[in-house]
Design an enzyme around this catalytic site. Structure first.
Site, PDB file in Angstrom:
ATOM      1  CG  PHE A 152      40.220  44.033  35.805  1.00 41.91           C
ATOM      2  CD1 PHE A 152      41.042  45.134  35.662  1.00 41.91           C
ATOM      3  CD2 PHE A 152      40.677  42.904  36.629  1.00 41.91           C
ATOM      4  CE1 PHE A 152      42.055  45.301  36.473  1.00 41.91           C
ATOM      5  CE2 PHE A 152      41.730  43.021  37.360  1.00 41.91           C
ATOM      6  CZ  PHE A 152      42.531  44.230  37.233  1.00 41.91           C
ATOM      7  CE  LYS A 176      31.854  36.654  32.610  1.00 39.12           C
ATOM      8  NZ  LYS A 176      32.105  38.092  33.184  1.00 39.12           N
ATOM      9  CD  GLU A 179      32.331  39.998  37.102  1.00 35.77           C
ATOM     10  OE1 GLU A 179      33.168  40.020  36.023  1.00 35.77           O
ATOM     11  OE2 GLU A 179      32.629  39.369  38.088  1.00 35.77           O
ATOM     12  NE  ARG A 180      37.165  42.732  38.690  1.00 30.98           N
ATOM     13  CZ  ARG A 180      38.097  42.129  39.338  1.00 30.98           C
ATOM     14  NH1 ARG A 180      38.743  42.809  40.265  1.00 30.98           N
ATOM     15  NH2 ARG A 180      38.546  41.237  38.693  1.00 30.98           N
ATOM     16  CB  SER A 229      42.858  35.019  38.429  1.00 29.78           C
ATOM     17  OG  SER A 229      41.643  34.531  38.383  1.00 29.78           O
ATOM     18  CB  THR A 251      46.006  31.410  33.985  1.00 28.95           C
ATOM     19  OG1 THR A 251      47.249  30.931  33.843  1.00 28.95           O
ATOM     20  CG2 THR A 251      44.820  30.804  33.187  1.00 28.95           C
ATOM     21  CB  CYS A 284      48.843  38.906  31.675  1.00 25.31           C
ATOM     22  SG  CYS A 284      48.949  39.108  30.067  1.00 25.31           S
ATOM     23  CD  GLU A 382      48.692  37.646  38.135  1.00 23.84           C
ATOM     24  OE1 GLU A 382      47.688  36.897  38.398  1.00 23.84           O
ATOM     25  OE2 GLU A 382      48.949  37.884  37.090  1.00 23.84           O
TER      26      GLU A 382
HETATM   27  P1  NAD Z   1      39.354  36.920  36.993  1.00 21.87           P
HETATM   28  O1  NAD Z   1      39.876  35.462  37.063  1.00 21.87           O
HETATM   29  O2  NAD Z   1      39.022  37.486  38.217  1.00 21.87           O
HETATM   30  O3  NAD Z   1      38.257  37.260  35.918  1.00 21.87           O
HETATM   31  C1  NAD Z   1      38.326  36.728  34.698  1.00 21.87           C
HETATM   32  C2  NAD Z   1      36.801  36.441  34.068  1.00 21.87           C
HETATM   33  O4  NAD Z   1      36.356  35.311  34.705  1.00 21.87           O
HETATM   34  C3  NAD Z   1      35.883  37.601  34.468  1.00 21.87           C
HETATM   35  O5  NAD Z   1      34.819  37.632  33.209  1.00 21.87           O
HETATM   36  C4  NAD Z   1      35.185  36.990  35.395  1.00 21.87           C
HETATM   37  O6  NAD Z   1      33.681  37.495  35.511  1.00 21.87           O
HETATM   38  C5  NAD Z   1      35.009  35.526  35.629  1.00 21.87           C
HETATM   39  N1  NAD Z   1      35.074  34.771  36.915  1.00 21.87           N
HETATM   40  C6  NAD Z   1      35.742  35.558  37.944  1.00 21.87           C
HETATM   41  N2  NAD Z   1      35.605  34.268  38.947  1.00 21.87           N
HETATM   42  C7  NAD Z   1      35.050  33.456  38.507  1.00 21.87           C
HETATM   43  C8  NAD Z   1      34.324  32.270  39.276  1.00 21.87           C
HETATM   44  N3  NAD Z   1      34.707  32.114  40.417  1.00 21.87           N
HETATM   45  N4  NAD Z   1      33.641  31.345  38.324  1.00 21.87           N
HETATM   46  C9  NAD Z   1      33.429  31.637  37.210  1.00 21.87           C
HETATM   47  N5  NAD Z   1      33.825  32.820  36.470  1.00 21.87           N
HETATM   48  C10 NAD Z   1      34.596  33.668  37.021  1.00 21.87           C
HETATM   49  O7  NAD Z   1      40.693  37.884  36.369  1.00 21.87           O
HETATM   50  P2  NAD Z   1      40.586  39.453  36.462  1.00 21.87           P
HETATM   51  O8  NAD Z   1      40.848  39.733  37.799  1.00 21.87           O
HETATM   52  O9  NAD Z   1      39.508  39.964  35.603  1.00 21.87           O
HETATM   53  O10 NAD Z   1      41.677  39.688  35.234  1.00 21.87           O
HETATM   54  C11 NAD Z   1      43.080  39.570  36.143  1.00 21.87           C
HETATM   55  C12 NAD Z   1      43.950  38.298  35.688  1.00 21.87           C
HETATM   56  O11 NAD Z   1      43.911  38.059  34.352  1.00 21.87           O
HETATM   57  C13 NAD Z   1      45.441  38.424  36.461  1.00 21.87           C
HETATM   58  O12 NAD Z   1      45.605  37.107  36.799  1.00 21.87           O
HETATM   59  C14 NAD Z   1      46.270  38.451  35.020  1.00 21.87           C
HETATM   60  O13 NAD Z   1      47.391  37.701  34.900  1.00 21.87           O
HETATM   61  C15 NAD Z   1      45.212  37.555  34.035  1.00 21.87           C
HETATM   62  N6  NAD Z   1      45.372  38.000  32.768  1.00 21.87           N
HETATM   63  C16 NAD Z   1      46.182  37.004  31.866  1.00 21.87           C
HETATM   64  C17 NAD Z   1      46.257  37.397  30.540  1.00 21.87           C
HETATM   65  C18 NAD Z   1      47.125  36.366  29.871  1.00 21.87           C
HETATM   66  O14 NAD Z   1      47.225  36.605  28.517  1.00 21.87           O
HETATM   67  N7  NAD Z   1      47.919  35.281  30.421  1.00 21.87           N
HETATM   68  C19 NAD Z   1      45.951  38.497  30.025  1.00 21.87           C
HETATM   69  C20 NAD Z   1      45.189  39.456  30.714  1.00 21.87           C
HETATM   70  C21 NAD Z   1      45.041  39.227  32.172  1.00 21.87           C
END
Ligand code: NAD
Length: 487
Positions: A152, A176, A179-180, A229, A251, A284, A382
């Site tokens: 998001f 994909k 969704e937020r 994440s 991540t 991140c 984090e």
């Molecule tokens: P998230 O992991 O909750 O969601 C990421 C994606 O995964 C979304 O599209 C979501 O729909 C999907 N998802 C979530 N839970 C799932 C599950 N149980 N099974 C399958 N799919 C699922 O992450 P977020 O809250 O949207 O974003 C924040 C996170 O992203 C932070 O941890 C941040 O550090 C990380 N991030 C990392 C980088 C990087 O370059 N390393 C860059 C941006 C964000």
């Protein structure tokens, strides 16, 4: 208030309503207003998009590379023309300050610019003589249908790490989005189509777990780019690899900054504040822990607390606002719980972000902890919020040793005037992205971007030549010729 719009999926060049019964509200986190409803699409809908993407791949992979590049040039031009609208959309759905959203749009556009260099970037190599009358040539080919799963916090920049390069290399792509924050990608699809992209090459299937699992399981999907994440990234990497796909999963993070006695204090504070509190800490690359050398510690703390207190909080569309909300009420509450945990575990709360926040919106004020130790939850996990942990350290080596205790290793920054210190830092710190006298070593399209340890699962990073490598496979032709005299 008018009727709330329900988003559609972008399939085969058209907007298609989902057949799902499950929808989620897309909220403006600054106002708590519902701005749209997003479908949580079914696996079947993903499968249908994959079938179309596979068909489109036949045509697109055989489209001449300069022709593909020309569509990307046009896409870049349309993105430039729509820059302000795109940034406004990001602020509405994500909450970050408009100036930061504008910066994000610029980073995304640079990815498109880089991908438009596909004719040079995807060239192979050859050696005219590997044996007598024998030559070898390495050709690059697209790999097929690629799936992208995004978070998001960067609705534009992160998808742009993925699909422009994948598509420039001749692949077809299914995104994909989070969704937020699904609104921005809608605009990307419209502009890409307007730029002349053939139907089925870029598709969007909105949703959550089912679509992600569909991407990870579908045999026609060859590669998956994930950003999000740590627990989800690890799952995506394991499941995708088990199903024999290429996976890159970027991540979570816990980024460390080290400030040495010889650092320029004003500049350091300005950068640390921007890195810790910009985008409400939902980056991140956010600064999470600052290790400050003893000699500068008191002055640093005094100035940090005084300047952090003055940050203007509010709706990011107000140009004076620096600190927007966090993404959802649950995330605000989770951050409050972390703050309480920090206090309960013995850290000193210097600035409490639970106080003085607007009554509407999911705000967390700038928060500062000192006396933090690596055993504490606020040091280890984090938080993804505007909470900064400050630690006093004896010297650079102690700062590096502390940072390397983290399971994460995304980014790390150093503030100093000493070239020798910079070299020591570079050679000894565990992190994929290093900053020297700047707070956020931001991803640039032209360089590979990612972390180490639990911040990344995979081999090839996003962006730069790693991106080209990830989205192509190679064929080496070894050919023998008869020695002939044409005289
Ligand atoms: P998230 O992991 O909750 O969601 C990421 C994606 O995964 C979304 O599209 C979501 O729909 C999907 N998802 C979530 N839970 C799932 C599950 N149980 N099974 C399958 N799919 C699922 O992450 P977020 O809250 O949207 O974003 C924040 C996170 O992203 C932070 O941890 C941040 O550090 C990380 N991030 C990392 C980088 C990087 O370059 N390393 C860059 C941006 C964000």
């Amino acid at each position: 208030m008018g009727e709330i719009r329900t988003l559609k999926n972008f399939v085969n060049g058209k907007w298609v309503g989902s057949e799902t019964k499950t929808f989620e509200d897309v909220l403006n986190p600054a106002t708590e207003e519902v701005v749209a409803r997003v479908p949580i699409s079914t696996k079947k809908e993903l499968d249908e998009a994959v079938e179309i993407a596979s068909e489109a791949f036949q045509l697109w992979s055989n489209t001449a590379v300069p022709k593909r590049a020309r569509i990307l040039f046009k896409f870049q031009q349309l993105l430039m023309e729509n820059k302000e609208d795109l940034a406004r959309l990001i602020t509405i759905e994500n909450g970050k300050a408009y100036s930061e959203a504008l910066g994000e749009v610029q980073r995304g556009i640079e990815n498109v610019e880089f991908a438009a260099g596909a004719p040079s970037l995807t060239m192979g190599d050859s050696l005219s003589s590997i044996a007598t009358d024998v030559e070898a040539t390495n050709y690059r080919y697209p790999i097929g249908v690629v799936g992208g799963i995004s978070p998001f916090n960067f609705p534009m920049m992160v998808p742009c790490w993925m699909f422009p390069m994948a598509i420039a290399c001749g692949n077809t792509f299914i995104l994909k989005p989070s969704e937020r924050t699904p609104l921005l990608t809608e605009k990307l699809a419209e502009l890409f189509k307007e730029a002349g992209l053939p139907d089925g090459v870029f598709q969007i299937v909105n949703g959550a777990h089912d679509v992600v699992n569909g991407i990870l399981e579908h045999p026609e999907i060859q590669a998956v780019s994930f950003v999000g994440s740590e627990p989800v990234g690890k799952y995506v990497y394991q499941k995708g690899s088990e199903n024999l796909k290429r996976v890159q999963a970027l991540t979570g993070a816990k980024n460390h900054t080290i400030v040495l006695n010889d650092a320029d204090l004003d500049e350091t504070i300005r950068n640390v504040i921007a890195a810790a509190y910009g985008s409400a800490g939902e980056r991140c690359m956010a600064a999470s822990v600052v290790a400050v050398e003893e000699g500068i510690y008191d002055a640093f703390m005094e100035q940090l607390a005084s300047e952090a207190k003055q940050l203007k909080m509010g709706n990011g569309l107000d140009e004076e606002v620096f600190l927007g909300p966090v993404i959802r009420k649950e995330h605000q509450q989770k951050t409050f719980d972390y703050i309480q945990k920090g206090v309960d575990e013995g850290a000193t709360l210097v600035l409490d972000g639970r106080e003085g926040i607007p009554s509407e919106g999911y705000f967390v004020g700038p928060t500062i902890f000192t006396d933090v130790t690596p055993e504490m939850t606020i040091w280890k996990e984090e938080l993804f919020a505007p909470v900064l942990c400050v630690v006093k350290v004896k010297n650079l080596a102690a700062g590096v040793e502390l940072a390397n205790k983290s399971v994460f290793a995304n980014g790390a920054c150093l503030f100093t005037n000493s070239a020798n210190a910079i070299r020591y830092f570079r050679e000894n710190i565990d992190a994929g992205m290093l900053g020297v006298n700047l707070g956020v070593p931001a991803p640039m399209a032209f360089f590979p971007f990612s972390g180490w340890k639990s911040s990344f699962y995979g081999t090839l990073h996003a962006n730069g030549k790693d991106g080209v490598e990830f989205y192509t496979h190679k064929k080496v032709v070894t050919a023998r010729y008869a020695t002939k005299d044409f005289k």
